[in-house]
Design a protein around this motif. Structure first.
Motif, PDB file in Angstrom:
ATOM      1  N   LEU A  90       0.870  -1.171   0.000  1.00  0.00           N
ATOM      2  CA  LEU A  90       0.000   0.000   0.000  1.00  0.00           C
ATOM      3  C   LEU A  90       0.907   1.221   0.000  1.00  0.00           C
ATOM      4  CD1 LEU A  90      -2.938  -0.794   2.468  1.00  0.00           C
ATOM      5  CD2 LEU A  90      -3.008  -0.611  -0.027  1.00  0.00           C
ATOM      6  N   ASN A  95       7.687   6.291  -2.982  1.00  0.00           N
ATOM      7  CA  ASN A  95       7.098   5.013  -3.406  1.00  0.00           C
ATOM      8  C   ASN A  95       7.730   4.472  -4.699  1.00  0.00           C
ATOM      9  OD1 ASN A  95       4.950   5.080  -1.299  1.00  0.00           O
ATOM     10  ND2 ASN A  95       4.205   6.806  -2.494  1.00  0.00           N
ATOM     11  N   ALA A 145       6.807   0.700  -5.536  1.00  0.00           N
ATOM     12  CA  ALA A 145       5.412   0.568  -5.960  1.00  0.00           C
ATOM     13  C   ALA A 145       5.222   1.076  -7.387  1.00  0.00           C
ATOM     14  CB  ALA A 145       4.508   1.328  -4.993  1.00  0.00           C
ATOM     15  N   LYS A 146       5.837   2.204  -7.709  1.00  0.00           N
ATOM     16  CA  LYS A 146       5.696   2.765  -9.059  1.00  0.00           C
ATOM     17  C   LYS A 146       6.347   1.860 -10.091  1.00  0.00           C
ATOM     18  CE  LYS A 146       5.449   7.567  -7.487  1.00  0.00           C
ATOM     19  NZ  LYS A 146       6.160   8.866  -7.375  1.00  0.00           N
ATOM     20  N   LEU A 166       2.056  -0.225  -9.616  1.00  0.00           N
ATOM     21  CA  LEU A 166       0.916  -0.066  -8.720  1.00  0.00           C
ATOM     22  C   LEU A 166       0.336   1.338  -8.813  1.00  0.00           C
ATOM     23  CD1 LEU A 166       2.215  -1.828  -5.473  1.00  0.00           C
ATOM     24  CD2 LEU A 166       0.497  -2.677  -7.065  1.00  0.00           C
ATOM     25  N   ALA A 190      -5.113   0.691  -5.134  1.00  0.00           N
ATOM     26  CA  ALA A 190      -4.070  -0.221  -4.652  1.00  0.00           C
ATOM     27  C   ALA A 190      -4.686  -1.385  -3.885  1.00  0.00           C
ATOM     28  CB  ALA A 190      -3.081   0.537  -3.772  1.00  0.00           C
ATOM     29  N   VAL A 195      -5.818  -3.999  -6.245  1.00  0.00           N
ATOM     30  CA  VAL A 195      -4.724  -4.851  -6.719  1.00  0.00           C
ATOM     31  C   VAL A 195      -4.429  -5.955  -5.702  1.00  0.00           C
ATOM     32  CG1 VAL A 195      -2.259  -4.920  -7.265  1.00  0.00           C
ATOM     33  CG2 VAL A 195      -3.685  -3.066  -8.159  1.00  0.00           C
TER      34      VAL A 195
END
Length: 305
Positions: free
Chosen positions: A92, A98, A101-102, A106, A113, A116
């Motif tokens: 999350l 982040n 995550a990127k 995501l 998120a 997902v």
């Protein structure tokens, strides 16, 4: 910890994030996950040691999905405990940058998120290691660890915000014209270099244009290494300008290599090493390796375009 089910999860959440974690925030997160078919237990942690212990405990208890709610530091710490296990990492993105995550594709929106986590796919991605310490993004020696330490000193002592402190820290470190001699062993080849930094990425990083600092793949089974051949403020500023102009790869004082394993021998026996933003003091030589597909993680159903 409750007995895990096929759709159970543990969420690891920083109790000190923002204004703290009031009960309604925890309940809201549990409700949102329940609406998506996930029975989640939210575990609050106060510091890094509690986070590591909670992630290890959840994995050993057989929890199928452990969700790191936070930035790259939180995600990296949880990943270090899940790499090499059957437990799946969920992310999350609730940090400042982040990066992981990127690069995973995501969405930054919390509800998207969460979608997902419930309906995405599980993929295997690589992790890097330096002297046994896992990293998911990158590790470096030289000016960056010094910049991080200077930035944090300013935030503690002077109360500066993260970005102003970072800007001043860069100026402070570059003013000293730092540079170091290193010996590298890269896939059987011995290299001697003098550089202000050595940067090692888990997979290949973009080093030019406006996509600089991003990765298009997390599963190539390779580490990427980047270093400048000359120090000094103006030399580094020149390289930064060339990167923006997408001409860095042609620069004769910038070097890029790829390897599955490499060894770095600085002149000192102990050296500061940054790994996913955390600065550690390590014994040299520094043994780097990639662990292909060692981390199972939830990703979007379709890869980003």
């Amino acid at each position: 910890m409750k007995e895990p089910t096929a759709r159970s999860a543990v969420v690891l959440l920083n109790a000190k994030s923002g204004q703290g974690c009031p009960p309604e925030m925890v309940a809201s997160l549990q409700d949102k996950l329940a609406q998506r078919g996930l029975v989640a237990q939210v575990v609050l942690f106060q510091d890094g040691s509690e986070l590591l212990a909670a992630a290890a405990r959840a994995s050993s208890d057989g929890v199928p999905l452990v969700i790191a709610a936070g930035g790259d530091g939180t995600v990296s710490a949880v990943a270090s405990q899940l790499a090499g296990t059957a437990t799946v990492l969920g992310v999350l993105p609730m940090g400042t940058l982040n990066h992981f995550a990127k690069d995973l594709g995501l969405p930054m929106d919390l509800d998207a998120a969460l979608d997902v986590l419930a309906g995405g796919r599980t993929v295997a991605v690589d992790v890097g290691e330096v002297n046994g310490r896992v990293f998911i993004n990158n590790s470096s020696i030289g000016i960056y660890p010094d910049i991080v330490l200077d930035r944090e000193r300013q935030r503690r002592r002077l109360g500066r915000g993260k970005w102003p402190a970072l800007a001043v820290a860069c100026l402070n470190v570059l003013r000293r014209h730092p540079s170091m001699y290193v010996e590298l062993q890269v896939e059987g080849e011995r290299l001697l270099r003098r550089s202000p930094f050595v940067f090692i990425g888990n997979n290949r990083y973009e080093v030019e244009g406006f996509a600089i600092g991003s990765r298009t793949a997390l599963d190539t089974g390779r580490l990427s290494l980047y270093m400048a051949h000359h120090g000094g403020r103006f030399g580094l500023l020149r390289l930064a300008l060339l990167a923006l102009l997408q001409r860095l790869r042609q620069a004769d004082d910038f070097e890029m290599l790829e390897a599955a394993e490499l060894v770095i021998r600085p002149a000192r026996r102990r050296i500061r090493v940054a790994a996913d933003g955390e600065v550690l003091v390590m014994q040299t030589p520094l043994q780097y390796r990639v662990r292909p597909g060692a981390l199972r993680v939830r990703a979007p159903s379709q890869a980003p375009a």
